[in-house]
Design an enzyme around this catalytic site. Structure first.
Site, PDB file in Angstrom:
ATOM      1  NE  ARG A 179      -3.800   0.316   2.283  1.00  0.00           N
ATOM      2  CZ  ARG A 179      -4.553   0.776   3.284  1.00  0.00           C
ATOM      3  NH1 ARG A 179      -4.577   0.116   4.435  1.00  0.00           N
ATOM      4  NH2 ARG A 179      -5.258   1.865   3.139  1.00  0.00           N
ATOM      5  CB  CYS A 238      -2.313   3.918   9.722  1.00  0.00           C
ATOM      6  SG  CYS A 238      -3.689   4.584  10.698  1.00  0.00           S
TER       7      CYS A 238
END
Length: 280
Positions: A179, A238
């Site tokens: 990611r 995050c």
């Protein structure tokens, strides 16, 4: 005296019940249904989406899980029977990486001192023999706390934009490497990462069995990564300000000062026409 932010199941079994509040922290309807089917004895339920966040219509406005108002959070704590004298032990079914770590950060940030996350979560507790039940326990009546501020350091999107590529500042992205690299994006609309951010996946905090690495191992690991950065010059993020709290928890466990949390995280950054970096 400061208590460890991580507690072992054996220690929880021995804790006096007087001011103890055990909390099963979940996320969404399936998690609540799992709680109703089985939870650790004495555990109450708190939900990431409805209790620990104030989800906006558009995630560009603060990300997918912005913090709730302090007034709303005070109501949540009263509902759970938590006050400044409480000893709170939180668990989830994801090794503390989801709602448990977020709730830990929020409690610490409003001045609740005796708050811990159960090492290994529900699965480890069951394996060791902590009793479970289906009955929903009653809460003890407490007065609603008057909460005025989040006391742990927070930074916003404008701060991150100014600091992310400065040599004296370190932005840490705790999402999985694919990611961060921009190869996949299963949740948010755009893949990639904040320019200048370094990747340190939160799963590196854990052993293979889902328990936390020792404070000594965590300290060695992060000391090398941080180099000479002080906590005020570090920001953790995050996808939506949840698993970042897992790394903040690990850092506290290792004895570091808790650095800045960028609560909006990638879900906010990627929706606001900011520069996107990729490693492809």
């Amino acid at each position: 005296m400061k208590i460890s932010p991580i507690i072992q199941t054996e220690e929880l079994l021995d804790l006096p019940k007087g001011n103890l509040v055990i909390v099963d922290a979940g996320s969404g309807k399936p998690a609540y249904e799992n709680y109703l089917q089985k939870h650790l004895e004495g555990a109450l339920y708190v939900d990431l989406n409805t209790d620990l966040a104030e989800i906006p219509v558009n995630a560009k406005n603060g990300g997918r899980h912005p913090l709730p108002s302090l007034e709303k959070f005070a109501e949540v704590l009263q509902k759970l029977g938590i006050n400044y004298d409480s000893q709170v032990v939180i668990y989830d079914d994801k090794n503390g990486s989801n709602a448990a770590a977020r709730f830990w950060w929020m409690l610490k940030s409003v001045g609740i001192k005796k708050v811990q996350v159960l090492d290994g979560g529900l699965q480890t507790a069951e394996r060791i023999g902590f009793p479970t039940q289906t009955k929903i326990p009653k809460t003890r009546p407490v007065e609603k706390l008057s909460l005025n501020e989040w006391k742990l350091p927070l930074v916003d999107i404008n701060f991150i934009e100014k600091k992310s590529e400065k040599p004296g500042f370190l932005v840490i992205d705790v999402r999985e490497k694919d990611r961060y690299d921009g190869k996949i994006e299963p949740i948010d609309e755009i893949a990639g990462h904040i320019p200048g951010a370094k990747n340190f996946p939160f799963k590196e905090n854990l052993n293979e069995d889902g328990t936390f690495k020792s404070p000594e191992d965590l300290k060695k690991m992060y000391k090398e990564f941080f180099e000479n950065f002080s906590s005020e010059n570090i920001a953790i993020h995050c996808g939506s300000g949840v698993t970042a709290c897992h790394t903040l928890l690990a850092l506290d466990y290792a004895g570091f000062e808790i650095p800045n949390l960028y609560i909006g995280s990638w879900s906010e950054w990627s929706r606001n026409n900011k520069f996107i970096a990729k490693n492809t």
